[in-house]
Design an enzyme around this catalytic site. Sequence first.
Site, short mmCIF file in Angstrom:
data_model
loop_
_atom_site.label_atom_id
_atom_site.label_comp_id
_atom_site.label_asym_id
_atom_site.label_seq_id
_atom_site.Cartn_x
_atom_site.Cartn_y
_atom_site.Cartn_z
N GLU A 29 0.79 -1.13 0.04
CA GLU A 29 0.10 0.08 -0.01
C GLU A 29 0.68 1.28 -0.05
O GLU A 29 1.94 1.29 0.77
CB GLU A 29 -0.78 0.13 1.19
CG GLU A 29 -1.71 1.41 1.26
CD GLU A 29 -2.57 1.38 2.34
OE1 GLU A 29 -2.70 0.45 3.45
OE2 GLU A 29 -3.39 2.32 2.41
N GLU A 120 -8.12 2.31 -3.14
CA GLU A 120 -8.66 2.02 -1.55
C GLU A 120 -9.56 3.22 -1.49
O GLU A 120 -9.16 4.29 -1.56
CB GLU A 120 -7.62 1.76 -0.59
CG GLU A 120 -6.54 0.62 -0.67
CD GLU A 120 -5.88 0.64 0.61
OE1 GLU A 120 -6.09 1.37 1.54
OE2 GLU A 120 -5.28 -0.46 0.54
N ASP A 150 -11.82 0.29 2.06
CA ASP A 150 -10.66 0.55 2.85
C ASP A 150 -11.72 0.74 4.54
O ASP A 150 -12.77 0.89 4.49
CB ASP A 150 -10.14 1.77 2.87
CG ASP A 150 -8.84 1.85 3.74
OD1 ASP A 150 -8.56 0.93 4.24
OD2 ASP A 150 -7.92 2.77 3.19
N GLU A 207 -5.87 -5.43 7.85
CA GLU A 207 -4.84 -4.27 8.35
C GLU A 207 -4.78 -4.26 9.73
O GLU A 207 -5.32 -4.47 10.22
CB GLU A 207 -5.73 -3.05 7.59
CG GLU A 207 -4.82 -1.79 7.78
CD GLU A 207 -5.74 -0.76 7.14
OE1 GLU A 207 -5.29 -0.21 5.95
OE2 GLU A 207 -6.63 -0.35 7.79
P1 C2E Z 1 -5.13 4.02 5.92
O1 C2E Z 1 -5.45 3.96 4.32
O2 C2E Z 1 -6.14 3.12 6.66
O3 C2E Z 1 -3.60 3.44 6.09
C1 C2E Z 1 -3.39 2.50 7.19
C2 C2E Z 1 -2.62 3.16 8.27
O4 C2E Z 1 -2.32 2.25 9.39
C3 C2E Z 1 -1.24 3.82 7.71
O5 C2E Z 1 -1.12 5.03 8.57
C4 C2E Z 1 -0.33 2.69 8.49
O6 C2E Z 1 0.82 3.31 8.58
C5 C2E Z 1 -1.30 1.99 9.72
N1 C2E Z 1 -0.47 0.91 10.08
C6 C2E Z 1 -0.29 -0.14 9.10
N2 C2E Z 1 0.09 -1.33 9.99
C7 C2E Z 1 -0.04 -0.96 11.16
C8 C2E Z 1 -0.27 -1.85 12.30
O7 C2E Z 1 0.06 -2.87 12.35
N3 C2E Z 1 -0.34 -1.22 13.66
C9 C2E Z 1 -0.80 0.05 13.52
N4 C2E Z 1 -1.22 0.77 14.85
N5 C2E Z 1 -1.04 0.95 12.37
C10 C2E Z 1 -0.53 0.40 11.21
P2 C2E Z 1 -0.73 6.18 8.22
O8 C2E Z 1 0.51 6.08 7.10
O9 C2E Z 1 -0.29 7.24 9.34
O10 C2E Z 1 -1.88 7.06 7.26
C11 C2E Z 1 -2.99 7.36 7.86
C12 C2E Z 1 -4.10 7.50 7.14
O11 C2E Z 1 -3.80 8.52 6.07
C13 C2E Z 1 -4.54 6.29 5.87
O12 C2E Z 1 -4.99 5.52 6.47
C14 C2E Z 1 -5.06 7.06 4.81
O13 C2E Z 1 -6.57 7.40 5.00
C15 C2E Z 1 -4.43 8.55 4.81
N6 C2E Z 1 -3.47 8.59 3.73
C16 C2E Z 1 -2.24 7.93 3.73
N7 C2E Z 1 -1.68 8.39 2.64
C17 C2E Z 1 -2.69 8.86 1.62
C18 C2E Z 1 -2.52 9.12 0.37
O14 C2E Z 1 -1.68 9.15 -0.40
N8 C2E Z 1 -3.69 9.88 -0.36
C19 C2E Z 1 -4.70 9.83 0.59
N9 C2E Z 1 -5.97 10.34 0.19
N10 C2E Z 1 -4.95 9.28 1.89
C20 C2E Z 1 -3.75 8.99 2.42
CA CA Z 2 -5.80 2.75 2.97
CA CA Z 3 -7.28 1.62 6.51
#
Ligand code: C2E
Ligand code: CA
Ligand code: CA
Length: 553
Positions: A29, A120, A150, A207
């Site tokens: 991802e 997603e 998602d 996830e």
């Molecule tokens: P999301 O799409 O639900 O992404 C999953 C989040 O869970 C990611 O946080 C990831 O780092 C985190 N994660 C993955 N595995 C684990 C785990 O085992 N434990 C825990 N506690 N966390 C885990 P991240 O990278 O901080 O991203 C947060 C949200 O920001 C994402 O949730 C998504 O909604 C948004 N986001 C991130 N990148 C993009 C992007 O390029 N475009 C858009 N529109 N939204 C984004």
């Molecule tokens: Ca996602």
């Molecule tokens: Ca997610």
Amino acid sequence: METALATGQFEVYLQPKYQIRDGRLTGAEALVRWNHPKWGLQPPAEFIPIFERNGFITKLDQYVWERVCSLMQEWDKSGYPSINISVNVSRIDIYNTNLVDFLTGLMQRYGLSPSRLHLEITESAYTDTSRQLIETMGALRRQGFMIEMDDFGSGYSSLNMLTEMPIDVLKLDMKFIQTEITRPTGQGILRFILDLARWMKLSVVAEGVETQEQLERLQNAGCDYAQGYYFAKPMPVENFVSILTAQALAANIENSRSAFSAGRLDRALLVADEDEEYRAQVHRTFTDCFKVLEAASCEEAVGILGRHPYQISAVILSLTLQGGADILTAIQKERSAWKTPCVATGPLDMELERNAMELGATDYATKPHDQESLRRRVLRAMSTHTLQVRMRSLQDEACRDTMTGLLNCRGLYTITESLWHESSSVVCLFELDDLKKFNEKYGYVEGDHLILHFASLLRAHTQVDDVLVRLGGDEFLAVMYNIRSMEVAHMKEMAILRAYSESRYVDPDSVSCFAGTVLWNAEEPLDEIIGRAREILYAAKASGKEEYFLQKG
Ligand code: C2E
Ligand code: CA
Ligand code: CA
């Protein structure tokens, strides 16, 4: 933000996704980070909501999608196994009427099949299931894109939506995994959702998988794919490429073993030799089981190795070739983790032979030799190599704590040499105090939960490159990089201790957690640095207990 985009401050991180059944890497991802010159690396939670409000998100998302496509194109060209990448699509992007055109245009420009890009859509976007949303998703799906829902189970879902929305994949929300799975009754709901998904012909990705236990429950319930800290955190592209390479090489080894019997020609052999006649002979000898690539010079050989980073199963290298020894060193270095088996060739010369073996050649064949013996040597080199790789992965298992997946004590010492420590690294030692009492009071199963919980806390509070170790039953060590002062180090330590003390496991009678943190001076041996951290930990423990008894008293 415009400047940030123009100057490349937005960086795409990748988090690997695995097939649960066989542990195979199937994709990743893409998650964006803002590498701000002043504030440092910013998590998306800080800026995505703002960009969603002011509309900039669409530009940023398009940037991320394009970067992902260019990566996939590059990897395809280098012959890496074909994986898919999921990107996040914000609700606002959907109302951008050009979404279908933009995405199909992108896939054409990069020569990729749309099924490689998974879109997603977060579940909250479905709350206003407008016609436009359903139509856009439908159109994208007809174009061949995979649509993932998602955060399923995060609270916005209605089962109704599942029937209305055109989707291919359900992505189970991490909160759901983390809470439902710990409850014994949660298992029923999980299984129900997975059955439902199967009935609807959807595949399911879990996830936020953080522990072995969660993974096992998911596997038993029939979940297809998993992503989470248990496997890997989101990481910079270069780190992901290493994982991809390792995966490719592992597959290569399996394949090359069967290539001879099955007569498959998709694996290559490189012969680097100045003698054209010799190259022609080798070509004839191996043509039934390899695609034979020839190089007449050192430059050509390096070029070929660069263009086919992993399909080359073995190298036959003439050491009388100008720069031959350098290539040998390069092969061993470039692919440091796995290396390519190499049969060095040259005149009868003990000195040269010893040199070649020292530089990492698997074998040395004295010229002239007959082709049949060369064939045997290459085969043998390949199987020796397979064995070495196997040994290495076995060793890796012996170096990890089976419960938490963190390094164990042995693992720490195995990698000590490669641990780079500069003035900005910090060693932090933790002890779960009186774990024994906790086990006696609540049983070992709960005790194991507590340990797993602490391990995932550590993972969550550290960076990808930090080294995490379970030193003993109740002792954990974190080597953290890029920490400039003791003050920051203490903040990190406190954050971990606080997160722990807020967890459900804390029981004033049994387990509290103590820490000792020290800066790692360059040159200081590992044992000494751990010793120093331990002293501080014990001091903290003595005073902590004192306080506690004083309060009680
Ligand atoms: P999301 O799409 O639900 O992404 C999953 C989040 O869970 C990611 O946080 C990831 O780092 C985190 N994660 C993955 N595995 C684990 C785990 O085992 N434990 C825990 N506690 N966390 C885990 P991240 O990278 O901080 O991203 C947060 C949200 O920001 C994402 O949730 C998504 O909604 C948004 N986001 C991130 N990148 C993009 C992007 O390029 N475009 C858009 N529109 N939204 C984004
Ligand atoms: Ca996602
Ligand atoms: Ca997610």
